[in-house]
Design a protein around this motif. Structure first.
Motif, PDB file in Angstrom:
ATOM      1  N   PHE A 259       0.829  -1.204   0.000  1.00 42.27           N
ATOM      2  CA  PHE A 259       0.000   0.000   0.000  1.00 42.27           C
ATOM      3  C   PHE A 259       0.864   1.255   0.000  1.00 42.27           C
ATOM      4  N   GLY A 260       0.376   2.265  -0.713  1.00 42.76           N
ATOM      5  CA  GLY A 260       1.049   3.564  -0.713  1.00 42.76           C
ATOM      6  C   GLY A 260       0.014   4.649  -0.496  1.00 42.76           C
ATOM      7  N   PHE A 261       0.346   5.627   0.304  1.00 47.32           N
ATOM      8  CA  PHE A 261      -0.602   6.685   0.659  1.00 47.32           C
ATOM      9  C   PHE A 261      -0.552   7.808  -0.364  1.00 47.32           C
ATOM     10  N   SER A 262      -1.718   8.186  -0.839  1.00 49.55           N
ATOM     11  CA  SER A 262      -1.816   9.338  -1.741  1.00 49.55           C
ATOM     12  C   SER A 262      -1.802  10.597  -0.879  1.00 49.55           C
ATOM     13  N   VAL A 263      -0.748  11.375  -0.990  1.00 47.87           N
ATOM     14  CA  VAL A 263      -0.601  12.574  -0.159  1.00 47.87           C
ATOM     15  C   VAL A 263      -1.465  13.702  -0.732  1.00 47.87           C
ATOM     16  N   SER A 264      -2.424  14.148   0.064  1.00 42.39           N
ATOM     17  CA  SER A 264      -3.359  15.193  -0.370  1.00 42.39           C
ATOM     18  C   SER A 264      -2.724  16.579  -0.306  1.00 42.39           C
ATOM     19  N   HIS A 265      -3.324  17.501  -1.035  1.00 43.41           N
ATOM     20  CA  HIS A 265      -2.959  18.915  -0.928  1.00 43.41           C
ATOM     21  C   HIS A 265      -3.921  19.587   0.051  1.00 43.41           C
ATOM     22  N   THR A 266      -3.435  20.592   0.753  1.00 43.87           N
ATOM     23  CA  THR A 266      -4.318  21.377   1.624  1.00 43.87           C
ATOM     24  C   THR A 266      -3.815  22.808   1.740  1.00 43.87           C
ATOM     25  N   THR A 267      -4.777  23.707   1.968  1.00 40.67           N
ATOM     26  CA  THR A 267      -4.409  25.115   2.167  1.00 40.67           C
ATOM     27  C   THR A 267      -4.296  25.450   3.656  1.00 40.67           C
ATOM     28  N   ARG A 268      -4.568  24.468   4.526  1.00 45.63           N
ATOM     29  CA  ARG A 268      -4.438  24.760   5.968  1.00 45.63           C
ATOM     30  C   ARG A 268      -2.968  24.752   6.376  1.00 45.63           C
TER      31      ARG A 268
END
Length: 204
Positions: A34-43
């Motif tokens: 498994f590999g984690f999809s790293v999300s984008h965030t503006t926080r």
């Protein structure tokens, strides 16, 4: 997007449901699968969070520009901040032949279901709203009004999670070991055994 490699795994659930804990355990136990999809965030980053590991931290203008260019699979605004999964983040994991895991919100799930990713959809259910509130208060990271907003959102998410057809499985997290066992059992039933082989694509 072309379907290649194993189907992605989507974990959704209210903040405090324990989905992040389940996810960390899965990634730690099966780093090759498994590999984690790293999300984008503006926080802003929280203490201990690293850019590119926990999130790709960005600003609103850059993120809106990227969305305009069609670079995101799904985006959502949560507690005043934008979040999103980029096509590149998912592709990065899939090129390694691992199952891409996405930790996304309710609005993100609705958008992902419209793509050709054909993900396995898991909803992590807290034992109750009362227990969820207890867990969130124990974190001690938010003011009272922000906490109330999270609980209101959680109620909507639980309602969405319970609707038939929205998820392949609902995992009740009133016992972490049991919930993790249920998650692993669901994955093993729905993922090809030789999922570590990059060229093995199993389309139903």
């Amino acid at each position: 997007m072309v379907q290649k490699g194993p189907r992605p795994l989507v974990l959704c659930g209210p903040s405090g449901s324990g989905k992040s804990t389940l996810l960390k355990r899965l990634l730690k136990e099966f780093p090759d699968k498994f590999g984690f999809s790293v999300s984008h965030t503006t926080r802003s980053p929280r203490p201990g969070e690293k850019d590119g590991v926990h999130y790709h931290f960005t600003n609103k203008d850059d993120m809106l520009a990227a969305i305009e260019k069609g670079e995101f699979i799904e985006t959502a605004t949560f507690s005043g901040n934008m979040y999103g999964t980029s096509k590149q983040a998912v592709e990065h994991v899939r090129l390694t032949g691992r199952i891409c895991v996405l930790d996304i919100e309710m609005e993100g799930v609705k958008q992902v279901k419209k793509t050709d990713l054909d993900p396995l959809l898991v909803f992590v259910m807290p034992p109750s709203i009362e227990e969820l509130e207890r867990r969130l208060r124990a974190r001690n990271t938010e003011q009272e009004d922000a906490l109330k907003k999270r609980l209101d959102t959680a109620r909507r998410e639980i309602e969405f999670g319970e609707q038939p057809g929205n998820f392949h499985i609902i995992i009740l997290n009133d016992n972490l070991d049991k919930a993790y066992s249920d998650l692993c059992e669901f994955i093993s039933k729905n993922v090809p055994e030789k999922m570590e082989e990059p060229n093995n694509s199993n389309e139903n």
